[in-house]
Design an enzyme around this catalytic site. Sequence first.
Site: not given
Ligand SMILES: CC(C)(COP(=O)(O)OP(=O)(O)OC[C@H]1O[C@@H](n2cnc3c(N)ncnc32)[C@H](O)[C@@H]1OP(=O)(O)O)[C@@H](O)C(=O)NCCC(=O)NCCS
Length: 414
Positions: A103, A134, A414
């Site tokens: 979360g 997103y 970006f």
């Molecule tokens: C993408 C990222 C920021 C998500 O952060 P997080 O703290 O794990 O996200 P949350 O725990 O708040 O997730 C909320 C929901 O989104 C889902 N979710 C988050 N990231 C996801 C992903 N990459 N793929 C699928 N589902 C995802 C979670 O499972 C969760 O679902 P739920 O509410 O049904 O349980 C993290 O995984 C990350 O840093 N990834 C690598 C860098 C990256 O890709 N950054 C984004 C750049 S655009």
Amino acid sequence: MLAIPGEDATVTDHDIRVLDDSQYRAAHTLFRGTLHHPPAPDEMWKFVRGSYEPGRTLGAFVDDEMVGTVQAFPSRMAVPGGAVVPHAAVSRVGVRADWTRRGVLSALQRAQLRSFAESGDVVASLRASESAIYGRYGYGTATRYRFWKVDRRRAAPRSRIAGRVRLVDGEAGEQVARALFEELSPGRAGTIARWPGWWDVNIRRRAAEENFKVAVRSPGAGAPDDGYLMYKVTPGAHGSSEDKPTTLEVLDLWARTPEAWADLWLFALGVDLVGRITALGRPLDEPLPWLLGDPRACEVTAEEDETWLRLVDVPAALGARTYREGAPVVLGVRDAYLPENTASYRVSADGVSRVPDAPELVLDVDVLAAAYLGDVSFSTLATTRRLDVVEAGALARADALFAVTEIPWCGSYF
Ligand SMILES: CC(C)(COP(=O)(O)OP(=O)(O)OC[C@H]1O[C@@H](n2cnc3c(N)ncnc32)[C@H](O)[C@@H]1OP(=O)(O)O)[C@@H](O)C(=O)NCCC(=O)NCCS
């Protein structure tokens, strides 16, 4: 302060803070780590640092340790009809690998969306590393772009440069390009204003490392400039049967007129010794094959989602764009993160108002964002079960009102 769901909930809490100058580098290092990149070396940081502006970067903390971050750059976006609205360009989103799926991003998103709403941003947008992330926060894919690959030796352009294209070196080249860009974008729906840090990070830093060139076009000697091409050539084998061709990358190409657009492509196609031209992030309607004697010399290597759009202030966003003539439609919008947007909106060519009426189409705010710039129709969204149709005739009315003549495109990564 937000309790972490699951077993740890009683052990640790994390909170969301606005970061200050002393924390930007740590946030940047954290973000780069989530993309599996090492920390920025000093040489890079000197260009990146200025893109951290006060009040625009959030950190998520657990026991006083930063575990996640998001940022937003100040910008503006053009919407159908030509109006330009305040826009937050979201970037540098990352949660440390040992804190994902608890979360943290959701808490950052909640805080960030609220801050956009409070500061008057009408829309926000981002580029998504993965398409699963997103939608839940209200972002929908609102523009797409395509990538070209051209076999230059086969291309056989059908015409010659009609105006004058000249190379402008160094900072002067950037200045000319920047002035032209600022005249042209925001312009087409989906295009945005770039912030000063965009140029530092994407152009200055890379130009210092990678030998960029700027070609500027004018209709003729003494006439005002009307387009530019920023490109980079990576030398490979110069022969005609090449495994590793000399490659010209089109990095940025903006033109005020079709004549300028054609001349800039013809210039790229004429650079000696180049075997391959690649262009990233181009609009879907760019008519490149028609410029070539052998249209098969160019190939679309990818067509992908570009802008993930968030309507932060739904009534302001709906009210900012124009609509085609036609009978009105009542949209029922749901927004879990910014519930003040949840309402029925009557949309017509004369304007938009919040109404007490029962909705004819019901949709989440991410689905509305996808349709907002005109890239996808309500009918397509209904066919794919992304919205609920209460009144069957409403689909055709919504399609007619939201239709656009030019495919939306952003053109700034970006
Ligand atoms: C993408 C990222 C920021 C998500 O952060 P997080 O703290 O794990 O996200 P949350 O725990 O708040 O997730 C909320 C929901 O989104 C889902 N979710 C988050 N990231 C996801 C992903 N990459 N793929 C699928 N589902 C995802 C979670 O499972 C969760 O679902 P739920 O509410 O049904 O349980 C993290 O995984 C990350 O840093 N990834 C690598 C860098 C990256 O890709 N950054 C984004 C750049 S655009």
